[in-house]
Design an enzyme around this catalytic site. Structure first.
Site, PDB file in Angstrom:
ATOM      1  N   THR A   1     136.263 -65.918  -7.180  1.00 25.95           N
ATOM      2  CA  THR A   1     136.268 -64.662  -7.914  1.00 25.95           C
ATOM      3  C   THR A   1     137.577 -63.957  -7.597  1.00 25.95           C
ATOM      4  O   THR A   1     138.101 -64.109  -6.486  1.00 25.95           O
ATOM      5  CB  THR A   1     135.084 -63.765  -7.509  1.00 25.95           C
ATOM      6  OG1 THR A   1     135.280 -62.444  -8.018  1.00 25.95           O
ATOM      7  CG2 THR A   1     134.941 -63.666  -6.010  1.00 25.95           C
TER       8      THR A   1
ATOM      9  N   CYS B   1     139.783 -62.389 -14.142  1.00 24.26           N
ATOM     10  CA  CYS B   1     138.378 -62.422 -13.757  1.00 24.26           C
ATOM     11  C   CYS B   1     137.911 -63.820 -14.117  1.00 24.26           C
ATOM     12  O   CYS B   1     138.199 -64.294 -15.228  1.00 24.26           O
ATOM     13  CB  CYS B   1     137.567 -61.355 -14.494  1.00 24.26           C
ATOM     14  SG  CYS B   1     135.793 -61.488 -14.192  1.00 24.26           S
TER      15      CYS B   1
END
Length: 230
Positions: free
Chosen positions: A83, A197
């Protein structure tokens, strides 16, 4: 072959992409029945998101640090946090380990600089777009000039990530909005756009825009393959 440590579940939707891309990369490089050696710890994203929302990054670092220690104990030779946003606590997590951490922003910046990109747009959560832990690393370590959407655009991107993409929802109207925002970043001088992202690559891709897109999840995964079989 080295064992790749994955700290995932943030969200599991993008972690599944990591697993697929890494194994495809190893198979492509080595052939035969080869697949990647992976140690994966997948957290409960509900717990992580609650800490993000509360601004309790110390507790988030502690949570991920414990998970990362489990990955190391499982035999991983290096760690990846799957992430972008939680790289806000990457240094705290790495400090608890004796194995190296393969930073997602570094892998992405290396790909950009190799392609001669100097000014780049960034899409991600509000944390990633607005705080210095990510944009500062790109500029300070790699000399990249980073531009982000305006306040409305940042809000739209952030909301789509959490209310749709992290829940596995892919909406054409959101794709259209992202493409519009990418166009706005190009108008600001961005030569390319970072999909900062790990879920955004599930929504938009090269077929949606003429602006070069750098999918951080794919880049990070490819870097892991190279390190594992290097």
């Amino acid at each position: 072959m080295k064992t790749i440590g994955l700290l995932g579940g943030m969200s599991w939707e993008s972690t599944a992409s990591y697993y697929k891309v890494i194994n495809e990369g190893v198979k492509g490089a080595l052939g035969g029945l080869h697949s990647a050696k992976i140690c994966l710890y997948s957290v409960d994203f509900e717990e992580v998101e609650a800490l993000q929302d509360a601004g309790d990054w110390a507790a988030a670092a502690e949570l991920l640090g414990r998970a990362a220690a489990s990955v190391e104990a499982g035999g991983a030779d290096f760690l990846m946090i799957c992430t972008n946003t939680m790289h806000k606590v990457a240094e705290d997590v790495e400090a608890q380990l004796s194995i190296p951490l393969l930073h997602i922003a570094d892998a992405t910046a290396e790909a950009l600089t190799a392609d001669g990109i100097s000014k780049v747009g960034l899409l991600g959560t509000r944390f990633t777009m607005e705080e210095d832990f990510y944009t500062g690393r790109l500029s300070d370590r790699f000399g990249l000039e980073v531009v982000t959407p305006d306040a409305r655009g940042r809000g739209d991107v952030h909301n789509v990530i959490y209310t749709e993409l992290c829940r596995g929802e892919i909406n054409p109207s959101s794709r259209e909005r992202f493409v519009e925002i990418i166009g706005e970043l190009k108008a600001k001088g961005a030569e390319a756009v970072i999909l900062g992202c790990t879920e955004i690559g599930l929504l938009v891709g090269p077929s949606d825009t003429s602006v070069p897109l750098y999918d951080t999840a794919a880049i990070h995964a490819a870097k892991a393959v190279a390190r594992a079989i290097g």
